[in-house]
Scaffold this motif. Structure first.
Motif, short mmCIF file in Angstrom:
data_model
loop_
_atom_site.label_atom_id
_atom_site.label_comp_id
_atom_site.label_asym_id
_atom_site.label_seq_id
_atom_site.Cartn_x
_atom_site.Cartn_y
_atom_site.Cartn_z
N ARG A 171 0.83 -1.21 0.00
CA ARG A 171 0.00 0.00 0.00
C ARG A 171 0.86 1.26 0.00
O ARG A 171 0.58 2.22 -0.72
CB ARG A 171 -0.92 0.01 1.22
N THR A 175 1.53 4.40 -3.14
CA THR A 175 1.48 5.86 -3.03
C THR A 175 2.80 6.48 -3.47
O THR A 175 2.81 7.58 -4.03
CB THR A 175 1.16 6.29 -1.58
N GLU A 194 -5.99 7.83 1.11
CA GLU A 194 -7.13 7.16 0.48
C GLU A 194 -6.64 6.07 -0.47
O GLU A 194 -7.21 4.97 -0.52
CB GLU A 194 -7.97 8.19 -0.28
N LEU A 195 -5.57 6.37 -1.23
CA LEU A 195 -5.01 5.37 -2.13
C LEU A 195 -4.50 4.15 -1.36
O LEU A 195 -4.60 3.02 -1.82
CB LEU A 195 -3.86 5.98 -2.94
N ARG A 197 -5.69 3.20 1.47
CA ARG A 197 -6.79 2.67 2.27
C ARG A 197 -6.44 2.69 3.76
O ARG A 197 -6.64 1.72 4.49
CB ARG A 197 -7.18 1.26 1.81
N LEU A 198 -5.86 3.85 4.19
CA LEU A 198 -5.45 4.02 5.58
C LEU A 198 -5.94 5.38 6.08
O LEU A 198 -6.16 6.30 5.29
CB LEU A 198 -3.93 3.95 5.72
N HIS A 199 -6.08 5.51 7.39
CA HIS A 199 -6.40 6.81 7.97
C HIS A 199 -5.22 7.75 7.74
O HIS A 199 -4.06 7.34 7.85
CB HIS A 199 -6.67 6.66 9.47
N TYR A 203 -1.37 6.75 8.04
CA TYR A 203 -0.57 6.72 6.82
C TYR A 203 0.69 7.57 6.98
O TYR A 203 1.80 7.15 6.63
CB TYR A 203 -1.39 7.22 5.63
#
Length: 537
Positions: A171, A175, A194-195, A197-199, A203
């Motif tokens: 993930r 990014t 968002e890319l 999929r984390l807060h 992130y």
């Protein structure tokens, strides 16, 4: 693997088992310091712990499956639980090298198509592991054990695949890739989170831990390094470069550039003392020939250069083992590399300094030298080396022709299961370009379809095809001692090799792999001197 690959790896192969067993700990020879003597497979059916291979440690949990070739160092630490169950199988495998009416000869293979952690569904492979371990305990037939091992490896080759990397790392990597491809655009941290999929706060936390800088700082450094690359390699004005890297305001760009680097964009282009890192040993050789000592570099052993040596991949498929910290500690102004390792370099250190690739296969040694000299503002030094090298080559060529006349040469590299006949690039440069020796017709025909020194390196041949490469001299280059033994076997047993004109005339010469694989200025100067000694008796 494709069906064809699968068939190739299992065709004409025999196995020899060194160890097959299970226990609550690894065997004593898996000690972390002694290199593995055989291919080694580990499967943890129960328990948990850590596996360390060549100093790199990872988790070792239930159902983890690994395989490694000889030469690796390995240690296993399992939790002290009575129900730990570790299967270990070590083996050698041999491929048919030659078959005659008198018998067969086999050569030991040190590589295997799969390496590292594997993913494999189903349970059939576990049955063969159990049978192998039980067979060793109960003294069953060695031939039956070999069949079990063959069946097990067939399952691996058909169905196993490299295990997926840690999902969180994937993930984060997505990014990083996004920023490298969209650095001109406005990128917000919440978009990156968002890319992934984390807060956003989590992130930012894992990003800082992995990259030692915030996402915003990483993006700024990406932009500044791309600007540096354009300042070095183009004639664009600063305002155009600012726009190209995502800054509408030229003055704001210049201020950010100075805040980040400590000097203005115009000063960067005039710097005479650039701190340079070379990721590719041939380009380190070019810099050395131009009078530049990189602050860190991949080096080859025949270069009298004192610098921080970096362990780096020679090709994109090889692992990247040097930490980001090792690069950032050097505070480089510029990083140069071959184009075939650019993607890997960008993935690891694109934010640390501008990375300028010099195309490798599509350009010859003289073009490499010219482009690197242009990049580091050493044009005069480049002209001086070219002139000195040409004078040296002319002198030695005249002496060689006076000694051997218009002699021809065949150049054969022996690597694993491959025989390679070279053209005018790499090992062939000195003999065909510098000394003007004639090529065998088959090589000359292939070379005629390519520009000299570019594109074409070598063709692969079968042993009996050596008859297509008759020549006055034959130069053999063996990468390993096993390759050397393989070619000695050919010279002793294969009539086509024994009857080659160069072999009959005792004009067969062996060259050292590490010295002659170098395709760079200092390297070919040394090769010229050795060629003179080999040809003038």
């Amino acid at each position: 693997m494709s069906t064809l690959d699968h068939h190739y790896w299992l065709k004409d192969v025999i196995f020899e088992i060194g160890h097959a067993g299970k226990g609550i700990q690894a065997p004593s020879w898996v000690d972390g310091s002694t290199p593995l003597a055989r291919h080694t497979l580990l499967y943890l059916a129960q328990g948990a712990g850590r596996l360390t291979v060549n100093g790199q440690s990872c988790g070792f949990e239930r159902d983890a499956l690994f395989i490694y070739p000889p030469g690796k160092t390995m240690s296993v630490e399992l939790a002290t639980e009575p129900d730990s169950e570790l299967y270990v199988v070590s083996f050698d495998w041999f491929r048919l090298a030659e078959q005659t009416d008198a018998g067969r000869s086999y050569m030991r293979e040190l590589s295997f198509p799969l390496e590292g952690r594997l993913q494999l569904s189903g349970s059939l492979f576990k049955r063969y592991l159990y049978l192998l371990a039980a067979g060793e305990d109960q003294g069953r037939s060695p031939l039956l054990a070999q069949q079990h091992l063959s069946d097990l490896l067939q399952i691996l080759l058909q169905h196993a695949r490299p295990a997926a990397a840690n999902e969180l790392s994937d993930r984060l990597r997505s990014t990083l890739d996004y920023m490298q491809n969209h650095y001109r655009e406005e990128i917000r941290v919440d978009k990156l989170a968002e890319l992934a999929r984390l807060h956003p706060s989590y992130y930012s936390q894992i990003f800082k831990k992995a990259m030692d800088k915030t996402p915003v700082s990483y993006l700024t450094h990406l932009r500044m390094n791309k600007a540096k690359e354009m300042l070095l390699t183009t004639n664009k004005p600063v305002n155009d470069i600012a726009a190209d890297v995502g800054y509408v305001d030229e003055f704001y760009f210049s201020r950010r550039f100075k805040d980040t680097n400590g000097y203005s964009p115009t000063i960067y282009t005039k710097k005479q003392d650039l701190n340079i890192i070379s990721l590719s040993s041939p380009y380190t050789d070019h810099l050395f020939t131009l009078g530049i000592v990189p602050c860190a570099a991949q080096v080859h052993r025949y270069m009298p250069l004192v610098t921080k040596a970096l362990t780096l991949p020679k090709h994109e498929s090889e692992p990247w083992e040097t930490s980001r910290q090792a690069f950032s500690d050097m505070q480089p102004d510029l990083i140069v590399c071959k184009d075939n390792v650019l993607a890997k370099a960008k993935a690891h250190i694109n934010d640390i300094a501008p990375i300028v690739p010099i195309p490798w296969a599509s350009k010859d040694i003289y073009t490499h030298h010219c482009e690197i000299a242009e990049l580091v503002d050493r044009r005069q030094e480049s002209l001086q080396w070219v002139d000195a090298h040409n004078q040296k080559a002319d002198r030695i060529r005249k002496k060689v022709k006076a000694s051997v006349g218009e002699a021809s040469a065949a150049i054969c590299v022996v690597r694993k299961n491959d025989l390679r006949m070279y053209g005018t690039r790499n090992i062939g440069h000195v003999f065909y370009r510098s000394l003007g020796m004639a090529m065998p017709d088959r090589i000359a025909n292939v070379q005629a379809m390519h520009r000299i020194g570019t594109g074409f390196n070598w063709i692969s041949i079968k042993p009996d095809e050596i008859t297509d490469f008759e020549s006055d001299y034959m130069f053999l280059v063996c990468e390993t001692m096993l390759d050397y033994q393989r070619v000695l076997h050919l010279l002793e047993t294969n009539s086509n090799w024994k009857n080659h004109p160069a072999v009959r005339a005792q004009k067969l010469r062996f060259l050292e792999w590490e010295k002659w694989i170098v395709y760079a200025p200092h390297g070919i100067d040394q090769q010229l001197e050795e060629a003179e000694r080999l040809l003038i008796v």
